[in-house]
Design an enzyme around this catalytic site. Structure first.
Site, short mmCIF file in Angstrom:
data_model
loop_
_atom_site.label_atom_id
_atom_site.label_comp_id
_atom_site.label_asym_id
_atom_site.label_seq_id
_atom_site.Cartn_x
_atom_site.Cartn_y
_atom_site.Cartn_z
CE LYS A 231 0.47 11.91 -5.59
NZ LYS A 231 0.81 10.86 -6.56
CD GLU B 134 -7.05 4.94 7.76
OE1 GLU B 134 -6.37 4.03 8.28
OE2 GLU B 134 -8.19 5.23 8.14
CB CYS C 128 -2.15 -0.92 4.94
SG CYS C 128 -3.93 -1.01 4.73
CD GLU D 121 3.62 -1.45 5.41
OE1 GLU D 121 4.13 -0.34 5.21
OE2 GLU D 121 2.39 -1.65 5.45
#
Ligand code: TAP
Length: 481
Positions: A181, A255, A289, A386
């Site tokens: 997906k 991840e 990331c 983040e």
């Protein structure tokens, strides 16, 4: 002196957009339960209508993947599987310009990045794993490691095609079939990849692509017919998935997010360090990331380095992602822009000083200027959370021990950078930094042969290299692949 460049727009004519895209199930594009629109984040124009896969569509995709797994892919000799992977890698290369333009249209990243980084690396992942397909018995996982079965894969929007390649190439090389997906805001290159699978004559059902939103992702990971889940995305969703997989016994790799420290010592080559800092946080609008979003600079050179950094930031060109001279493209979505706006506002409220590069922002689309915060304390949200945008938080340190302590003072642990002339200091730092990757005098370097993954809340499992194969093999089992 500031150079002005004439516009150098890449042509969109190489891409043929369809009005509407179906789901890729069992080798065909099929209708699903409902549709949604995908837009260009740089202009807000609608690019295409895409199908939203509901639970019954996911069910069909898993059934197609199971059939292909049992009848074809898991019993096919590795050397034959390798040929398909190689063919897909070649087709990605042949259609690289088309893929790059489409990626830039759907994602908003500069064409220079999709052309020079995303697409070549995606092809490299298929070539690398094509080489492993017939050598798994020599990979150190026992004489005949077996595949796991049907793999459910969910990926984010920041590197749509590249994350797809990171997921699909090793899964297929190891003999698994997949249901993938893509992210809701960036489905188009995954659908073009589906066409590439057909062009490569990949047996129907080996790769299935179901577009949709978080609910579709949830239906994939929760499906009882899935043997293994591979997820790349935010830590909050990763935690939810970990909970659901824990009770089902599915194999899982995650991840997740990061808040990397980029550590600059006083003996670092200043110009290279500035380039590394810029690349570390402004590459791909900071939607990375492993972005070097916390700059730790040795106090004695902080003023000088920040002066040079701001001068360099003043030369970054923000704007039309299709222009080959553009350095900073669009923010991927309104929701992501809102998140960046909220977090940067908190930076000022908590007492840090904001400086943004003086670049005009286009009227339409989602934009945020390259920004640096100084006077940041470790407790500030902009130092802990983040941001996933072009925003750098600067902290200082005096000694290597203090640098290590501050760098590791985060729940994340995906990557880190060290800038110094001394090899011994690099090794000393690397052995103490709790990060999956430590770059020395460089940043954001990727290679399919090199394992990538996190510590702590950045996830578990590795992607790439020999280590990445382990996630797709039943290393305790026996039998032939
Ligand atoms: P998420 O919101 O977590 O979304 C990632 C993917 O999961 C999307 O396809 C999303 O669908 C889907 N999803 C959302 N909720 C779900 C649920 N409950 N169950 C299953 N799937 C669900 O992350 P994002 O905002 O797209 O991506 C940014 C994050 O990814 C950042 O934290 C970044 O650090 C991380 N990231 C990590 C890496 C590595 S290698 N560690 C690489 C790239 C990005 P929708 O798009 O439809 O919401």
């Amino acid at each position: 002196m500031r150079f002005e460049y004439a516009p150098a727009p890449e042509s969109r004519s190489i891409v043929t957009l369809r009005d509407s895209y179906g789901l890729f199930i069992g080798g065909d594009f099929v209708a699903g339960s409902s549709v949604f629109k995908t837009i260009s984040p740089a202009t807000e124009e609608v690019l295409a209508e895409v199908t939203h896969a509901g639970p019954e569509d996911v069910d069909r995709a898993v059934a197609a993947a199971r059939q292909a797994y049992e009848r074809i892919w898991s019993v096919m000799p590795g050397r034959e599987r390798g040929k398909y992977l190689f063919r897909i890698g070649r087709l990605i290369q042949e259609r690289s310009r088309e893929l790059a333009v489409l990626e830039t249209m759907d994602n908003g990243k500069p064409i220079r990045e999709s052309r020079d980084v995303d697409v070549p690396l995606a092809a490299a992942h298929f070539f690398y794993h094509a080489g492993w397909a017939d050598k798994l018995s020599y990979a150190g996982f026992g004489p005949s490691p077996r595949p796991l079965g049907v793999v459910g894969q969910v990926i984010p929007w920041n590197f749509p095609l590249l994350m797809l390649a990171w997921k699909i190439a090793p899964a297929l090389a190891c003999g698994n079939t997949v249901v993938l997906k893509p992210a809701e805001t960036t489905p188009l290159t995954a659908l073009l990849f589906a066409e590439i699978c057909r062009q490569a004559d990949l047996p129907p059902g080996v790769v299935n692509i179901v577009t949709g939103d978080g609910a579709t992702g949830q239906a994939v990971v929760a499906h009882p017919g899935i043997d293994k889940v591979a997820f790349t995305g935010s830590t909050s969703v990763g935690k939810e998935i970990a909970r659901s997989c824990a009770v089902s016994g599915k194999r899982l790799t995650l991840e997740l997010g990061g808040k990397a420290a980029n550590v600059v010592f006083d003996d670092a080559p200043a110009d290279q360090a500035v380039e590394g800092i810029v690349n570390g946080i402004f590459f791909n609008q900071g939607h990375v990331c492993c972005a070097g979003s916390r700059l730790l600079v040795q106090e004695s050179i902080a003023d000088e380095l920040l002066g040079a950094l701001k001068r360099r930031m003043g030369t970054l060109r923000l704007g039309d992602p299709m222009d080959k001279n553009t350095d900073v493209g669009a923010i991927n979505s309104r929701a992501q822009l809102d998140k960046i706006l909220e977090l940067t506002a908190s930076g000022e409220t908590e007492g840090a000083q904001r400086w943004s590069a003086p670049c005009p922002l286009p009227d339409r689309g989602f934009w945020f200027p390259p920004t640096v915060f100084t006077g940041v304390s470790q407790a500030n949200r902009i130092a802990r959370e983040e941001i996933f945008g072009p925003v750098l938080s600067v902290l200082t340190f005096r000694t290597p021990a203090e640098a290590v302590e501050k760098a590791n003072n985060t729940p994340y642990g995906l990557s880190a950078g060290v800038w110094t002339e001394k090899g011994s200091l690099i090794l000393w730092m690397a052995s103490r930094l709790r990060a999956g990757v430590v770059w020395a005098n460089t940043f954001n370097r990727f290679d399919p042969a090199s394992p990538f993954g996190g510590y702590k809340e950045s996830g578990f499992g590795r992607e790439g290299g020999r280590h990445g194969l382990e996630a797709y093999l039943d290393v305790l089992g026996g039998g032939d692949v």
